[in-house]
Design a protein around this motif. Structure first.
Motif, PDB file in Angstrom:
ATOM      1  N   SER A  92       1.464  39.919  41.411  1.00 10.27           N
ATOM      2  CA  SER A  92       0.639  40.844  40.079  1.00 10.27           C
ATOM      3  C   SER A  92       1.169  40.933  39.222  1.00 10.27           C
ATOM      4  O   SER A  92       0.730  41.219  37.888  1.00 10.27           O
ATOM      5  N   LEU A  95       3.293  39.724  37.056  1.00  9.78           N
ATOM      6  CA  LEU A  95       2.617  39.144  35.926  1.00  9.78           C
ATOM      7  C   LEU A  95       1.876  39.843  35.042  1.00  9.78           C
ATOM      8  O   LEU A  95       2.195  39.463  33.716  1.00  9.78           O
ATOM      9  N   CYS A  96       1.354  40.631  35.611  1.00 12.60           N
ATOM     10  CA  CYS A  96       0.876  41.698  34.304  1.00 12.60           C
ATOM     11  C   CYS A  96       2.205  42.155  32.861  1.00 12.60           C
ATOM     12  O   CYS A  96       1.876  41.985  31.795  1.00 12.60           O
ATOM     13  N   SER A  99       3.524  39.592  30.924  1.00 16.92           N
ATOM     14  CA  SER A  99       2.285  39.044  30.145  1.00 16.92           C
ATOM     15  C   SER A  99       1.975  39.675  28.904  1.00 16.92           C
ATOM     16  O   SER A  99       2.317  40.150  28.087  1.00 16.92           O
ATOM     17  N   LEU A 304      -3.989  36.560  28.868  1.00 16.52           N
ATOM     18  CA  LEU A 304      -3.070  36.024  29.721  1.00 16.52           C
ATOM     19  C   LEU A 304      -2.967  36.333  31.200  1.00 16.52           C
ATOM     20  O   LEU A 304      -2.291  35.514  32.150  1.00 16.52           O
ATOM     21  N   HIS A 305      -2.641  37.857  31.589  1.00 18.90           N
ATOM     22  CA  HIS A 305      -2.727  38.619  32.622  1.00 18.90           C
ATOM     23  C   HIS A 305      -3.914  37.041  33.746  1.00 18.90           C
ATOM     24  O   HIS A 305      -3.600  36.539  35.049  1.00 18.90           O
ATOM     25  N   LEU A 307      -5.265  34.702  32.805  1.00 15.96           N
ATOM     26  CA  LEU A 307      -4.998  33.063  33.269  1.00 15.96           C
ATOM     27  C   LEU A 307      -3.362  33.314  34.317  1.00 15.96           C
ATOM     28  O   LEU A 307      -4.271  32.092  35.104  1.00 15.96           O
ATOM     29  N   LEU A 308      -3.031  33.486  34.607  1.00 12.31           N
ATOM     30  CA  LEU A 308      -2.021  34.039  34.833  1.00 12.31           C
ATOM     31  C   LEU A 308      -1.966  33.839  37.094  1.00 12.31           C
ATOM     32  O   LEU A 308      -1.917  33.293  37.566  1.00 12.31           O
ATOM     33  N   THR A 309      -2.942  35.673  36.313  1.00 13.26           N
ATOM     34  CA  THR A 309      -3.298  35.348  38.596  1.00 13.26           C
ATOM     35  C   THR A 309      -4.254  34.173  38.522  1.00 13.26           C
ATOM     36  O   THR A 309      -4.622  34.045  39.881  1.00 13.26           O
ATOM     37  N   LEU A 311      -4.500  31.210  37.514  1.00 17.57           N
ATOM     38  CA  LEU A 311      -3.243  29.482  37.943  1.00 17.57           C
ATOM     39  C   LEU A 311      -2.971  30.165  39.329  1.00 17.57           C
ATOM     40  O   LEU A 311      -2.672  29.037  40.300  1.00 17.57           O
ATOM     41  N   PHE A 312      -2.251  31.456  40.187  1.00 17.54           N
ATOM     42  CA  PHE A 312      -1.523  31.459  40.843  1.00 17.54           C
ATOM     43  C   PHE A 312      -2.784  32.038  42.157  1.00 17.54           C
ATOM     44  O   PHE A 312      -2.601  33.251  43.352  1.00 17.54           O
TER      45      PHE A 312
END
Length: 377
Positions: A92, A95-96, A99, A304-305, A307-309, A311-312
């Motif tokens: 995570s 991902l940040c 982003s 964006l972080h 959304l990505l977290t 998503l995963f």
């Protein structure tokens, strides 16, 4: 030495002790910190012209504070354990960082025609979103950014980031619980990160200071070997960062002990000195553009972080603490973990935050020079 110069030196050396004491007593609001206090006192003195400030002297104090403090902060990193422990938190956090890279680069390209040296701002903001304030300061020195830029970026972060931090410790956990799975499963181990509040003896502090000075001196020597200049800002910061991380892979790390608090003291010296050099009138025309630049970068990184977290399928607490670790630093990881009533992820959050100190300089400086190339083409 003039009395005004003596006042500036005493303020830079002593006020950080007061600011640290105030923070340790829990006397500051959620959006504030000792860093904010140190920037603030310098800005007040400078912009109210309480006494004349010797700019070259404060520039030397600021540079010295950062070069001594940086290795002391990095000694607290345990690379081996941070890379294998609490993989979900590390994922995570990654991902940040991703982003932050994408959104600060986008902001830099968008504002290239409106903000002079926007590539430097993107580099500093990248450091801010991967390791916090120390990275901003180190990258600012490496990219030779004007002192006013560093202060204005920090002011924008206090305004925008402070508001979001306040939301993180109040109503946002309940909001995020509607969209993210909530997990309170305990995480064992210690994440390889020393507690930032550990106390050590004066003798141990002297050992830490000697180690930090040795790394800085070695970094300067390495800089001379590579460039023929002892103080090339970019090469020196990267060399000191690399040597400091190399020390953490040796038995010397255990002998040095928890040097984080001492490193933070030197960073606070940097903050006071930088505040004393900041004259907001010099950049009044670009102040709003810098605020918009920071708002776009921070807002984009945050969204964006999220959304990505999502998503995963990262759980709420890991998502929040990894973001705080990247953007705010280890002290605020403790605060947000307490607000979430989840201490099981505290060690992992501190570990990845300290890891961010190490990688943030590389990412920020690299992105800055990449954007300079792209915008000059």
């Amino acid at each position: 030495m003039a009395s005004a110069d003596l006042l500036s030196l005493l303020l830079a050396l002593l006020f950080p002790l007061l600011a640290t004491w105030v923070q340790s007593r829990g006397l500051l609001p959620a959006w504030s910190s000792s860093i904010v206090l140190c920037y603030g006192i310098g800005i007040v003195v400078s912009n109210l012209h309480l006494w004349p400030v010797d700019q070259p002297l404060m520039q030397a104090v600021a540079g010295g504070g950062m070069l001594i403090g940086l290795p002391l902060l990095l000694f607290a990193v345990n690379l081996r354990e941070s890379l294998v422990y609490a993989r979900r938190m590390l994922f995570s956090f990654g991902l940040c960082c991703l982003s932050g890279l994408f959104c600060t680069a986008a902001a830099g390209l968008l504002f290239a025609s409106r903000v002079s040296d926007g590539w430097k701002i993107s580099g500093m903001l990248t450091g801010l979103y991967t390791g916090g304030t120390p990275n901003v300061q180190a990258i600012g020195i490496a990219l030779e950014a004007p002192p006013e830029y560093l202060v204005l970026i920090q002011a924008a972060d206090i305004l925008l980031g402070g508001a979001y931090l306040l939301a993180l410790v109040t109503f946002l956990p309940a909001v995020f619980a509607r969209f993210y799975p909530v997990s309170h499963q305990p995480v064992g181990g210690n994440a390889g990160a020393m507690k930032v509040e550990d106390r050590v003896s004066i003798g141990q502090r002297l050992i830490q200071l000697a180690a930090g000075l040795a790394v800085t001196a070695s970094g300067s020597l390495g800089c001379w070997v590579l460039t023929g200049n002892f103080m090339d800002p970019t090469v020196l910061i990267l060399t000191v960062t690399t040597l400091s991380l190399a020390v953490t892979l040796t038995p010397l790390r255990a002998r040095i002990g928890n040097s984080y608090p001492l490193g933070e003291y030197f960073v606070l010296i940097f903050c006071v000195a930088l505040g004393l050099m900041a004259d907001f009138r010099a950049l009044a025309s670009e102040g709003l553009d810098l605020l918009y630049f920071s708002a776009l970068a921070l807002g984009g990184t945050t969204l964006l972080h999220l959304l990505l977290t999502k998503l995963f399928r990262v759980d709420r607490d890991t998502m929040m603490l990894s973001y705080v670790a990247a953007v705010y630093g280890p002290v605020f990881v403790v605060q947000v973990a307490a607000a979430l009533n989840n201490r099981s992820l505290l060690a992992a959050g501190i570990a990845v935050s300290l890891l961010g100190f190490g990688i943030g300089n590389y990412l920020g400086i690299g992105l800055g020079y990449l954007l300079r190339f792209l915008t000059a083409a």
